[in-house]
Scaffold this active site. Sequence first.
Site, PDB file in Angstrom:
ATOM      1  N   HIS A   1       0.952  -1.222  -0.194  1.00 25.65           N
ATOM      2  CA  HIS A   1       0.153  -0.079  -0.136  1.00 25.65           C
ATOM      3  C   HIS A   1       0.923   1.199   0.104  1.00 25.65           C
ATOM      4  CE1 HIS A   1       1.142  -0.649   4.269  1.00 25.65           C
ATOM      5  NE2 HIS A   1       0.797   0.707   4.370  1.00 25.65           N
TER       6      HIS A   1
ATOM      7  N   HIS B   1       5.640   6.072  -1.861  1.00 21.51           N
ATOM      8  CA  HIS B   1       6.365   4.667  -1.996  1.00 21.51           C
ATOM      9  C   HIS B   1       5.397   3.559  -1.515  1.00 21.51           C
ATOM     10  CE1 HIS B   1       7.335   5.392   2.138  1.00 21.51           C
ATOM     11  NE2 HIS B   1       7.519   3.837   2.192  1.00 21.51           N
TER      12      HIS B   1
END
Length: 194
Positions: A38, A129
Amino acid sequence: MFVAVVPPEQALEDLAEFLAPRQEAGPGFRWTVPEQWHLTLAFMAQVADRHLDDLQNRLTRAAGRRAPFDTTLAGGGAFPNPARAKVLFAGVETADPGGAVELERLATGARAAATKAGADAEGGRFHPHVTLARLGRPVEVNRWMRVLETYRGPVWRVREIALIASHLGEGPRRRPRYELVETFALGRPGDERR
């Protein structure tokens, strides 16, 4: 708990397929699993039950202010840097500058919603990220940087964010177990940009 953008199955599968033959080459890497990949927008170490309703209401409003946008998982990096990496990650790119602004504002809105609801969001400057691996001790990962530079996944549309509870040590192999609490749609109902 954390607020996140969760990539769709197609994006997760594509990245997992890219990494699979290469993961054996990284001894000492603790690889994360695709079902837990995620993009964290806001992390909250503690959320008291009394703050949860307010947090959900504020996240609904914060998400509603942002337009859906296209993004992809591409490239990668390391924290704190490739010479002494403790974390290896996949990069996140938006299809256009407007998407990058929406993503940045989405993270700012999620953090503000958490703080205003009494569930202080932690963390420094937002750096989009997806964590791929953690390392027990600092390691030089320049070879991994070259490998990740070659990766570009499928483009997908971010239409919602998720509030997720993390139950440490309750998952397989003592990993965290994630529980989806609620999702929040981007944009306003009937918004043509969807």
